[in-house]
Design an enzyme around this catalytic site. Structure first.
Site, mmCIF file in Angstrom:
data_model
loop_
_atom_site.group_PDB
_atom_site.id
_atom_site.type_symbol
_atom_site.label_atom_id
_atom_site.label_comp_id
_atom_site.label_asym_id
_atom_site.label_seq_id
_atom_site.Cartn_x
_atom_site.Cartn_y
_atom_site.Cartn_z
ATOM 1 N N SER A 30 -0.557 2.788 12.038
ATOM 2 C CA SER A 30 -1.294 1.531 12.203
ATOM 3 C C SER A 30 -2.678 1.756 12.804
ATOM 4 C CB SER A 30 -0.513 0.580 13.108
ATOM 5 O OG SER A 30 0.773 0.378 12.593
HETATM 6 N N1 SAH Z 1 3.882 1.692 13.976
HETATM 7 C C1 SAH Z 1 3.961 2.660 12.918
HETATM 8 C C2 SAH Z 1 3.799 1.929 11.599
HETATM 9 C C3 SAH Z 1 4.418 2.630 10.476
HETATM 10 S S1 SAH Z 1 4.362 1.736 8.950
HETATM 11 C C4 SAH Z 1 2.857 3.690 13.107
HETATM 12 O O1 SAH Z 1 1.826 3.346 13.680
HETATM 13 O O2 SAH Z 1 3.006 4.815 12.652
HETATM 14 C C5 SAH Z 1 5.895 0.843 9.020
HETATM 15 C C6 SAH Z 1 7.147 1.650 8.980
HETATM 16 O O3 SAH Z 1 8.231 0.724 8.867
HETATM 17 C C7 SAH Z 1 7.274 2.601 7.799
HETATM 18 O O4 SAH Z 1 7.486 3.892 8.254
HETATM 19 C C8 SAH Z 1 8.500 2.068 7.022
HETATM 20 O O5 SAH Z 1 9.279 3.079 6.421
HETATM 21 C C9 SAH Z 1 9.256 1.351 8.129
HETATM 22 N N2 SAH Z 1 10.229 0.344 7.676
HETATM 23 C C10 SAH Z 1 10.094 -0.583 6.701
HETATM 24 N N3 SAH Z 1 11.207 -1.326 6.581
HETATM 25 C C11 SAH Z 1 12.091 -0.860 7.527
HETATM 26 C C12 SAH Z 1 13.408 -1.217 7.915
HETATM 27 N N4 SAH Z 1 14.092 -2.191 7.310
HETATM 28 N N5 SAH Z 1 14.000 -0.522 8.916
HETATM 29 C C13 SAH Z 1 13.336 0.487 9.538
HETATM 30 N N6 SAH Z 1 12.082 0.867 9.226
HETATM 31 C C14 SAH Z 1 11.459 0.199 8.233
#
Ligand code: SAH
Length: 216
Positions: A61
């Protein structure tokens, strides 16, 4: 001032100018090195206030959005937090500096494994990583003081709302995945849920089920 210090100062200034004013949150953003959560050429861009690609087609993010979400949670140091969407683990590391215990769930196994390794390396002993579908929350550890979802849902998942303590706060992006989404803050009171719009954001979608590999 060397180049690294200068980049770091610009980084914090940019986050401040986007509305992050809470000193504890700013300190956490200054303490956690975003480089640790990025690979190859992207690591050199760690101090840019922009989202960047990580494995499995996901993104780390934007730091000022991480700051705004963390600020909106109004974290107390005894809080138990549930995070859905570990991704790189960057947001998790920020939370770990501010709260007592963090449970973080990721649906992609490679991301879960890598983040867990980084948490170990950085000695973030108050973080528990889980590989699973976070849209169902985490039975056994509920209720949580705070819940943060870092992937966009059409609406806040009802199961997650039921796992929030009375007086608890949830922050989640909502909207259709390809359109502009709204970051919202939900507060659970004795009798109802209070909703507040915070700002426009863009996140990858919250998906159901879990994935074993990068290529799906
Ligand atoms: N805060 C993180 C954002 C990653 S993007 C950072 O800064 O790195 C969002 C993440 O949510 C992705 O890795 C995706 O695989 C995960 N995601 C999406 N749906 C999900 C679910 N149902 N359960 C767990 N993770 C999920």
């Amino acid at each position: 001032m060397n180049r690294n210090d200068e980049q770091k100062m610009q980084f914090i200034l940019s986050i401040r100018s986007n509305g992050v004013v809470d000193e504890n949150v700013l300190n956490a953003l200054e303490t956690v090195n975003r480089k640790c959560f990025l690979k190859g050429l992207f690591a050199q861009r760690a101090y840019e206030d922009t989202p960047l690609p990580i494995e499995c087609g996901q993104t780390i993010s934007q730091p000022s959005v991480v700051g705004l979400m963390t600020q909106a949670l109004n974290i107390k140091n005894r809080d138990k937090i549930l995070e859905i969407g570990t991704g790189s683990g960057y947001q998790t590391a920020i939370l770990s500096k501010l709260a007592r215990r963090i449970y973080t769930i990721e649906r992609f196994k490679p991301l879960y494994e890598e983040a867990r390794e980084i948490f170990n390396k950085l000695n973030l002993s108050n973080v528990t990583s889980i590989w699973g579908d976070g849209s169902q929350g985490l039975m056994g550890q509920q209720p949580f003081d705070r819940i943060i979802v870092t992937a966009a849902a059409e609406d806040p998942p009802p199961t997650l709302l039921t796992q929030l303590k009375v007086g608890g706060i949830m922050v989640i992006p909502v909207g259709q995945s390809d359109e502009i989404q709204k970051l919202i803050r939900v507060e659970r009171t004795e009798t109802h849920f209070k909703y507040e719009d915070l700002c426009d954001v863009r996140f990858v979608p919250l998906l159901e089920g879990k994935e074993e590999d990068i290529y799906v």
